[in-house]
Design a protein around this motif. Structure first.
Motif, PDB file in Angstrom:
ATOM      1  N   ASN A 103      46.484 -89.251  -9.702  1.00  0.00           N
ATOM      2  CA  ASN A 103      45.758 -90.518  -9.615  1.00  0.00           C
ATOM      3  C   ASN A 103      45.290 -90.824  -8.200  1.00  0.00           C
ATOM      4  O   ASN A 103      44.448 -91.708  -7.998  1.00  0.00           O
ATOM      5  CB  ASN A 103      46.641 -91.666 -10.112  1.00  0.00           C
ATOM      6  N   ALA A 104      45.859 -90.131  -7.215  1.00  0.00           N
ATOM      7  CA  ALA A 104      45.473 -90.363  -5.817  1.00  0.00           C
ATOM      8  C   ALA A 104      44.339 -89.453  -5.365  1.00  0.00           C
ATOM      9  O   ALA A 104      44.018 -89.412  -4.179  1.00  0.00           O
ATOM     10  CB  ALA A 104      46.688 -90.168  -4.907  1.00  0.00           C
ATOM     11  N   THR A 105      43.718 -88.737  -6.283  1.00  0.00           N
ATOM     12  CA  THR A 105      42.633 -87.821  -5.923  1.00  0.00           C
ATOM     13  C   THR A 105      41.411 -88.596  -5.449  1.00  0.00           C
ATOM     14  O   THR A 105      40.985 -89.570  -6.082  1.00  0.00           O
ATOM     15  CB  THR A 105      42.247 -86.946  -7.127  1.00  0.00           C
ATOM     16  N   THR A 106      40.880 -88.163  -4.328  1.00  0.00           N
ATOM     17  CA  THR A 106      39.633 -88.741  -3.800  1.00  0.00           C
ATOM     18  C   THR A 106      38.662 -87.623  -3.489  1.00  0.00           C
ATOM     19  O   THR A 106      39.050 -86.469  -3.296  1.00  0.00           O
ATOM     20  CB  THR A 106      39.891 -89.574  -2.530  1.00  0.00           C
ATOM     21  N   TRP A 107      37.395 -88.013  -3.405  1.00  0.00           N
ATOM     22  CA  TRP A 107      36.331 -87.043  -3.176  1.00  0.00           C
ATOM     23  C   TRP A 107      35.407 -87.546  -2.068  1.00  0.00           C
ATOM     24  O   TRP A 107      35.147 -88.751  -1.953  1.00  0.00           O
ATOM     25  CB  TRP A 107      35.500 -86.830  -4.437  1.00  0.00           C
ATOM     26  N   CYS A 108      34.918 -86.627  -1.264  1.00  0.00           N
ATOM     27  CA  CYS A 108      33.907 -86.944  -0.258  1.00  0.00           C
ATOM     28  C   CYS A 108      32.907 -85.787  -0.203  1.00  0.00           C
ATOM     29  O   CYS A 108      33.142 -84.716  -0.774  1.00  0.00           O
ATOM     30  CB  CYS A 108      34.533 -87.197   1.112  1.00  0.00           C
ATOM     31  N   ARG A 109      31.822 -86.012   0.484  1.00  0.00           N
ATOM     32  CA  ARG A 109      30.776 -84.981   0.542  1.00  0.00           C
ATOM     33  C   ARG A 109      31.280 -83.763   1.312  1.00  0.00           C
ATOM     34  O   ARG A 109      31.889 -83.898   2.376  1.00  0.00           O
ATOM     35  CB  ARG A 109      29.515 -85.534   1.189  1.00  0.00           C
ATOM     36  N   GLY A 110      31.000 -82.571   0.788  1.00  0.00           N
ATOM     37  CA  GLY A 110      31.468 -81.334   1.392  1.00  0.00           C
ATOM     38  C   GLY A 110      30.655 -80.923   2.602  1.00  0.00           C
ATOM     39  O   GLY A 110      29.585 -81.481   2.881  1.00  0.00           O
ATOM     40  N   PRO A 111      31.124 -79.883   3.315  1.00  0.00           N
ATOM     41  CA  PRO A 111      30.422 -79.456   4.540  1.00  0.00           C
ATOM     42  C   PRO A 111      29.166 -78.636   4.283  1.00  0.00           C
ATOM     43  O   PRO A 111      28.329 -78.491   5.170  1.00  0.00           O
ATOM     44  CB  PRO A 111      31.483 -78.615   5.257  1.00  0.00           C
ATOM     45  N   THR A 140      29.844 -89.732  -0.110  1.00  0.00           N
ATOM     46  CA  THR A 140      29.642 -89.999   1.308  1.00  0.00           C
ATOM     47  C   THR A 140      30.784 -89.365   2.091  1.00  0.00           C
ATOM     48  O   THR A 140      31.650 -88.683   1.519  1.00  0.00           O
ATOM     49  CB  THR A 140      29.589 -91.509   1.582  1.00  0.00           C
ATOM     50  N   SER A 141      30.784 -89.583   3.367  1.00  0.00           N
ATOM     51  CA  SER A 141      31.894 -89.091   4.190  1.00  0.00           C
ATOM     52  C   SER A 141      33.171 -89.881   3.962  1.00  0.00           C
ATOM     53  O   SER A 141      34.259 -89.432   4.331  1.00  0.00           O
ATOM     54  CB  SER A 141      31.503 -89.150   5.674  1.00  0.00           C
ATOM     55  N   GLU A 142      33.048 -91.063   3.360  1.00  0.00           N
ATOM     56  CA  GLU A 142      34.224 -91.870   3.030  1.00  0.00           C
ATOM     57  C   GLU A 142      34.777 -91.442   1.677  1.00  0.00           C
ATOM     58  O   GLU A 142      34.018 -91.258   0.724  1.00  0.00           O
ATOM     59  CB  GLU A 142      33.856 -93.355   2.996  1.00  0.00           C
TER      60      GLU A 142
END
Length: 703
Positions: free
Chosen positions: A553-561, A509-511
């Motif tokens: 460990n702080a890696t996060t992912w969100c939906r790309g453009p 998601t965008s989050e």
């Protein structure tokens, strides 16, 4: 009294036609035929004269009314002659279309005397001759035919004149209509005069004025640049994948001939007296048409007659415009749209009225669904609820597509339905071998049961028939997949990245979400760059579908453009999916061919398509800002089938690919490995090369 009126020598009814066709230069010759003249070998010249009509008259006098020799001679420079040998059924219509699209005017057609053979003549200018010859060569290469099969005669080659006998001893050369019916020499001469006058009225001494009523099918043509067909762009002089490869010609089932009642519908025309009364009612305040006339006009107006005729053609199994177009040109029920196309050509605008009418009828048929009974709807809902909780994304996507496209179409959810592996391959954008594995998985899980097996011996035109079952709850997990109609699982991109990547993409998601959270949502391991969720996320990131923030460990992912279409262009899905559809359609065309020649042509084309895949040739792709790779699947009114469409910003420039399912051609070898393994990012230099190629190419026009 003129000398001609006192001439008592032999005459021929073909004299006027020969005069129009004859060109200056070499003499005309008469050749022997079988059985040869005593003492003269077969094929040897036995007479010569500057006027072929004189030779024809002599040959007819010897043969008792029918020419006893083959009379050959030169033709005028304004005529482009095409000799089609033993493949007229396959190539004639496309040759005429290609030449007229290039600016030539069709004016002469004759049955050469041999089976499935004909002579075609087009009025051309010097510039149009070159363009028309190139377009005809493209048609020849498209069907895998040789230069002797479709022979474009040069200006120096002689032609066997109409009325003469065949050197093969199989019949006479006689002029015919567009429908193949014999016509008189006078009518043929009038048709050819009109065609030549349409090209250059002032330069030809033909004493005729071009007339749309008496002229050829296309008295004028748009500029060649606007309607020129795709030209070869590969080094080995083969064709690129064309729209004919992507559009199935017919429903892949046993041929359904048109009944006598169907031909009666095709031959219907508007009653001119009824039209006059209705038009008078609309234009005159003092006249009112009767209710009976108004009711009859509602049933028998030009649009309704054309629609009724189009339904007859569609129900016979024809799906492509290439096969439907001859019906629109031949039968009277389509007169309204033929007249609109003729007016458009005369005005120099694209003649697309008949094409648009056929497309509207076809799209209506493919998108129509009857109301689903309440018990069937409840059963489908139960099945989808079980499927959505499976832990295998590939099996989920295959099951959802099959349920929606085959069993939830309103034609019966509890009866055996045909299902071919090549149809499933196009739905999922995978190779037929992979589709076969997916079907086996669904059978093993109890979703499908094989009820009516078919093979090449029992019924060569039918597919295996499966019955839908409610799968066991033992495969239920904590996973929750989106199995609604038209979900993201239907996009061809996942044939490259894999349905596991689709499941992860649905969870983005965008989050921002951590890798471990995404692994928990998708019930997979976190993994590394070679397996697990992290491998999938990196593949999505390379395609622009996922954005990474932070590190460690702080890696996060969100939906790309990037959209799914943009990612498909970058990954190369367009090329792969186009090659897959073209190959499958050609395999089916080869298996369902009705004649040895059409089978040979299809298999020659299939050999070329597989060579393209082996050498990794690239197909035509629209520019990035024009891409629209896929639309929601539609269904057939009889058997539900998907349709993926490549739509560009150019009006009418659409590639359509739809696969019917009433056959099993599993014995035909499919492509070895059409799909790339998911999770491995494409090399950046290869991506740049693909985007560069895509930006420099255009999509071929529909018409």
């Amino acid at each position: 009294m003129s000398d001609h009126e006192t001439d008592t020598g032999p005459t021929t009814p073909y004299a006027e036609l020969h005069r129009v066709m004859r060109g200056p230069g070499p003499l005309g010759y008469a050749f022997t035929i079988a059985p040869p003249v005593s003492g003269v070998p077969k094929g040897a010249p036995i007479d010569s004269h500057t006027d072929p009509a004189v030779l024809m008259a002599r040959a007819e006098a010897v043969g008792g009314g029918h020419a006893a020799a083959a009379v050959c001679g030169a033709v005028r420079a304004e005529l482009l002659i095409v000799d089609i040998d033993s493949c007229a059924e396959l190539a004639k219509t496309q040759v005429i279309d290609a030449a007229t699209d290039a600016g030539a005017v069709w004016g002469y057609e004759a049955a050469s005397g041999s089976p499935d053979s004909c002579h075609l003549g087009f009025a051309v200018t010097p510039a149009v001759r070159v363009a028309a010859a190139a377009a005809i060569a493209a048609v020849r290469a498209l069907h895998g035919l040789s230069k002797t099969d479709v022979d474009v005669r040069s200006k120096d080659h002689h032609l066997r004149y109409p009325g003469s006998a065949s050197l093969k001893g199989t019949g006479r050369c006689v002029p015919v209509t567009a429908e193949g019916a014999p016509m008189t020499a006078i009518a043929a001469a009038k048709r050819l005069k009109a065609a030549l006058a349409a090209v250059d009225d002032g330069a030809l001494d033909l004493e005729v004025t071009p007339s749309s009523a008496a002229g050829p099918r296309r008295p004028t043509a748009p500029p060649p640049s606007a309607t020129a067909p795709p030209v070869p762009v590969v080094d080995d002089e083969e064709l690129e994948i064309s729209r004919w490869d992507l559009e199935p010609e017919r429903a892949w089932r046993a041929p359904t001939p048109i009944a006598a009642e169907g031909y009666q519908i095709l031959d219907r025309s508007v009653d001119p007296k009824l039209r006059e009364r209705i038009m008078r009612d609309r234009t005159s305040a003092s006249y009112t048409a009767s209710p009976a006339d108004k009711a009859r006009w509602k049933r028998e107006n030009g649009s309704q007659l054309a629609t009724d005729g189009a339904w007859v053609v569609y129900r016979s199994g024809i799906k492509s415009w290439k096969l439907a177009r001859p019906y629109y040109r031949r039968y009277r029920c389509f007169a309204k749209f033929a007249a609109l196309d003729a007016a458009a050509r005369a005005a120099g605008t694209p003649a697309v009225h008949s094409f648009k009418h056929w497309q509207s009828v076809k799209e209506r048929a493919e998108s129509w669904r009857p109301a689903m009974p309440a018990p069937d709807a409840a059963f489908i809902a139960q099945v989808l609820d079980e499927i959505a909780r499976w832990d295998d994304p590939d099996a989920v996507a295959a099951a959802a597509q099959i349920v929606h496209q085959r069993f939830a179409d309103g034609h019966g959810a509890d009866i055996p339905r045909p299902l071919a592996e090549r149809t499933v391959a196009i739905w999922l954008s995978v190779s037929p071998s992979t589709a076969r594995k997916r079907l086996t998985t669904l059978v093993d899980r109890g979703l499908l049961s094989l009820e009516i097996p078919h093979d090449r011996h029992s019924n060569r035109h039918e597919a295996h028939c499966y019955r839908l079952r409610l799968p066991s709850p033992k495969y239920r997990t904590e996973c929750v997949h989106d199995v609604t109609r038209g979900g993201t699982y239907t996009h061809p991109l996942w044939g490259d990245l894999g349905q596991s990547a689709r499941y992860v993409y649905d969870c983005l998601t965008s989050e921002p979400s951590s890798t471990s959270r995404l692994a928990a949502l998708t019930h997979q391991q976190v993994g590394t760059s070679t397996y697990g969720v992290l491998r999938v996320l990196r593949a999505l990131q390379a395609a622009g579908l996922a954005d990474r923030h932070g590190s460690g460990n702080a890696t996060t992912w969100c939906r790309g453009p990037a959209s799914l279409d943009d990612a498909a262009l970058q990954v190369g899905t367009i090329d792969r999916h186009t090659a897959l559809v073209a190959t499958i359609n050609t395999e089916r065309k080869a298996w369902h061919a009705t004649t040895p020649r059409t089978s040979y042509a299809a298999r020659s084309r299939l050999s070329y398509l597989r060579k393209r895949q082996h050498h990794n040739y690239r197909t035509t792709a629209p520019a990035n800002d024009q891409l629209r790779l896929y639309l929601a699947p539609t269904v057939d009114d009889a058997v539900s089938t998907p349709r993926y469409t490549l739509v560009t910003s150019s009006p009418g420039a659409a590639y359509q690919s739809r696969s019917a399912t009433e056959e099993d051609v599993s014995h035909v070898p499919g492509p070895d490995r059409l799909e790339r393994r998911s999770g491995s990012p494409t090399d950046s230099r290869e991506q740049s090369r693909r985007v560069s190629l895509a930006s420099n190419r255009t999509t071929p026009p529909v018409e």
